[in-house]
Design an enzyme around this catalytic site. Structure first.
Site, PDB file in Angstrom:
ATOM      1  N   ASP A  39      -1.606  -3.011   9.256  1.00 28.98           N
ATOM      2  CA  ASP A  39      -1.776  -1.612   8.846  1.00 28.98           C
ATOM      3  C   ASP A  39      -0.824  -0.724   9.657  1.00 28.98           C
ATOM      4  O   ASP A  39      -0.630  -0.911  10.851  1.00 28.98           O
ATOM      5  CB  ASP A  39      -3.228  -1.175   9.067  1.00 28.98           C
ATOM      6  CG  ASP A  39      -3.553   0.111   8.330  1.00 28.98           C
ATOM      7  OD1 ASP A  39      -4.302   0.058   7.337  1.00 28.98           O
ATOM      8  OD2 ASP A  39      -3.046   1.191   8.743  1.00 28.98           O
ATOM      9  N   ILE A  40      -0.246   0.255   8.997  1.00 27.99           N
ATOM     10  CA  ILE A  40       0.742   1.135   9.642  1.00 27.99           C
ATOM     11  C   ILE A  40       0.091   2.088  10.649  1.00 27.99           C
ATOM     12  O   ILE A  40       0.753   2.585  11.554  1.00 27.99           O
ATOM     13  CB  ILE A  40       1.521   1.931   8.558  1.00 27.99           C
ATOM     14  CG1 ILE A  40       2.871   2.386   9.070  1.00 27.99           C
ATOM     15  CG2 ILE A  40       0.694   3.094   8.006  1.00 27.99           C
ATOM     16  CD1 ILE A  40       3.783   2.924   7.971  1.00 27.99           C
ATOM     17  N   ASN A  97     -12.597  -0.424   0.694  1.00 27.17           N
ATOM     18  CA  ASN A  97     -12.987   0.873   0.147  1.00 27.17           C
ATOM     19  C   ASN A  97     -12.717   0.914  -1.355  1.00 27.17           C
ATOM     20  O   ASN A  97     -11.674   0.451  -1.821  1.00 27.17           O
ATOM     21  CB  ASN A  97     -12.217   1.989   0.844  1.00 27.17           C
ATOM     22  CG  ASN A  97     -12.645   2.176   2.286  1.00 27.17           C
ATOM     23  OD1 ASN A  97     -13.828   2.102   2.590  1.00 27.17           O
ATOM     24  ND2 ASN A  97     -11.690   2.391   3.175  1.00 27.17           N
ATOM     25  N   GLU A 105      -7.638   5.300  -0.205  1.00 34.80           N
ATOM     26  CA  GLU A 105      -6.424   6.127  -0.281  1.00 34.80           C
ATOM     27  C   GLU A 105      -5.298   5.471  -1.070  1.00 34.80           C
ATOM     28  O   GLU A 105      -4.411   6.168  -1.553  1.00 34.80           O
ATOM     29  CB  GLU A 105      -5.923   6.445   1.132  1.00 34.80           C
ATOM     30  CG  GLU A 105      -6.837   7.408   1.876  1.00 34.80           C
ATOM     31  CD  GLU A 105      -6.367   7.644   3.294  1.00 34.80           C
ATOM     32  OE1 GLU A 105      -5.447   6.946   3.757  1.00 34.80           O
ATOM     33  OE2 GLU A 105      -6.943   8.526   3.948  1.00 34.80           O
ATOM     34  N   VAL A 106      -5.296   4.148  -1.127  1.00 36.72           N
ATOM     35  CA  VAL A 106      -4.217   3.434  -1.823  1.00 36.72           C
ATOM     36  C   VAL A 106      -4.831   2.690  -3.008  1.00 36.72           C
ATOM     37  O   VAL A 106      -5.790   1.919  -2.842  1.00 36.72           O
ATOM     38  CB  VAL A 106      -3.484   2.453  -0.886  1.00 36.72           C
ATOM     39  CG1 VAL A 106      -2.394   1.715  -1.657  1.00 36.72           C
ATOM     40  CG2 VAL A 106      -2.898   3.188   0.316  1.00 36.72           C
ATOM     41  N   HIS A 110      -7.225  -3.572  -1.372  1.00 42.44           N
ATOM     42  CA  HIS A 110      -6.899  -4.093  -0.050  1.00 42.44           C
ATOM     43  C   HIS A 110      -8.177  -4.321   0.720  1.00 42.44           C
ATOM     44  O   HIS A 110      -9.095  -3.501   0.664  1.00 42.44           O
ATOM     45  CB  HIS A 110      -5.965  -3.161   0.727  1.00 42.44           C
ATOM     46  CG  HIS A 110      -6.351  -1.709   0.673  1.00 42.44           C
ATOM     47  ND1 HIS A 110      -6.196  -0.928  -0.453  1.00 42.44           N
ATOM     48  CD2 HIS A 110      -6.903  -0.911   1.614  1.00 42.44           C
ATOM     49  CE1 HIS A 110      -6.619   0.301  -0.198  1.00 42.44           C
ATOM     50  NE2 HIS A 110      -7.064   0.340   1.038  1.00 42.44           N
ATOM     51  N   HIS A 112      -9.470  -4.627   4.488  1.00 41.46           N
ATOM     52  CA  HIS A 112      -9.133  -4.405   5.895  1.00 41.46           C
ATOM     53  C   HIS A 112      -9.789  -5.497   6.734  1.00 41.46           C
ATOM     54  O   HIS A 112     -10.968  -5.815   6.528  1.00 41.46           O
ATOM     55  CB  HIS A 112      -9.704  -3.075   6.395  1.00 41.46           C
ATOM     56  CG  HIS A 112      -9.193  -1.848   5.713  1.00 41.46           C
ATOM     57  ND1 HIS A 112      -8.228  -1.026   6.264  1.00 41.46           N
ATOM     58  CD2 HIS A 112      -9.536  -1.265   4.531  1.00 41.46           C
ATOM     59  CE1 HIS A 112      -8.003   0.007   5.458  1.00 41.46           C
ATOM     60  NE2 HIS A 112      -8.788  -0.115   4.393  1.00 41.46           N
TER      61      HIS A 112
HETATM   62  P1  5GP Z   1      -7.935   2.940   2.461  1.00 38.32           P
HETATM   63  O1  5GP Z   1      -8.380   4.249   3.035  1.00 38.32           O
HETATM   64  O2  5GP Z   1      -7.307   3.096   1.100  1.00 38.32           O
HETATM   65  O3  5GP Z   1      -9.015   1.892   2.494  1.00 38.32           O
HETATM   66  O4  5GP Z   1      -6.830   2.378   3.448  1.00 38.32           O
HETATM   67  C1  5GP Z   1      -5.459   2.511   3.233  1.00 38.32           C
HETATM   68  C2  5GP Z   1      -4.771   1.953   4.470  1.00 38.32           C
HETATM   69  O5  5GP Z   1      -3.413   1.746   4.167  1.00 38.32           O
HETATM   70  C3  5GP Z   1      -4.830   2.876   5.682  1.00 38.32           C
HETATM   71  O6  5GP Z   1      -5.444   2.194   6.768  1.00 38.32           O
HETATM   72  C4  5GP Z   1      -3.353   3.205   5.961  1.00 38.32           C
HETATM   73  O7  5GP Z   1      -3.054   3.306   7.335  1.00 38.32           O
HETATM   74  C5  5GP Z   1      -2.650   2.045   5.305  1.00 38.32           C
HETATM   75  N1  5GP Z   1      -1.303   2.371   4.820  1.00 38.32           N
HETATM   76  C6  5GP Z   1      -0.942   3.431   4.055  1.00 38.32           C
HETATM   77  N2  5GP Z   1       0.375   3.402   3.793  1.00 38.32           N
HETATM   78  C7  5GP Z   1       0.854   2.282   4.405  1.00 38.32           C
HETATM   79  C8  5GP Z   1       2.161   1.717   4.494  1.00 38.32           C
HETATM   80  O8  5GP Z   1       3.148   2.219   3.951  1.00 38.32           O
HETATM   81  N3  5GP Z   1       2.276   0.561   5.203  1.00 38.32           N
HETATM   82  C9  5GP Z   1       1.211  -0.039   5.810  1.00 38.32           C
HETATM   83  N4  5GP Z   1       1.426  -1.161   6.472  1.00 38.32           N
HETATM   84  N5  5GP Z   1      -0.039   0.474   5.742  1.00 38.32           N
HETATM   85  C10 5GP Z   1      -0.205   1.621   5.047  1.00 38.32           C
END
Ligand code: 5GP
Length: 125
Positions: A39-40, A97, A105-106, A110, A112
């Site tokens: 994760d970034i 999520n 958010e994406v 995914h 985690h």
């Molecule tokens: P969500 O809130 O959708 O469950 O988590 C999205 C995750 O994707 C977050 O933890 C965020 O830091 C990670 N993320 C978003 N953009 C990028 C990216 O460009 N590269 C990587 N490696 N992680 C990302």
């Protein structure tokens, strides 16, 4: 912005771009159905994301539409990534999520993997 998990898949999401190699990632593991990377913006000492290679918005979409082989392969990949990272003995947490209340958010499924310290209560209070 929060993801509406009922919407169709949008192949411009950031994880689709990572899968296509259009933006870089720190790859940990890859096989026919899954891809894992760091994760970034890590929320724990170890914070890994595991994604299916197929185009699925969320856990809901994946569990409804993916083939048995994709689902089995993805579940095995998540376990393997955690195992090979040495996380079984100390322990780890999985999170997927789905939709606005979860803060997804994406818009590409995914999972985690969080680990590397005592992770505290399951949810913020
Ligand atoms: P969500 O809130 O959708 O469950 O988590 C999205 C995750 O994707 C977050 O933890 C965020 O830091 C990670 N993320 C978003 N953009 C990028 C990216 O460009 N590269 C990587 N490696 N992680 C990302």
């Amino acid at each position: 912005m929060a993801v509406d998990a009922t919407q169709p898949y949008d192949d411009q999401n950031v994880f689709a771009k990572i899968l296509r190699g259009e933006i870089p990632s720190k790859k940990i593991y890859e096989d026919d159905v899954a891809f894992a990377f760091h994760d970034i913006n890590p929320q724990a000492p170890t914070h890994i994301l595991v994604i299916p290679k197929g185009a699925y918005v969320s856990w809901d979409d994946f569990s409804a539409r993916a083939s048995d082989a994709e689902i089995a392969g993805f579940a095995r990949a998540v376990g393997r990534v955690a195992r090979e990272a040495g996380l079984v003995e100390p322990g780890y947490r999985l999170l997927a999520n789905t939709g606005p209340d979860s803060h997804q958010e994406v818009a590409h499924l995914h999972v985690h993997i969080f680990a590397g310290k005592p992770l505290g209560p399951m949810l913020a209070r």
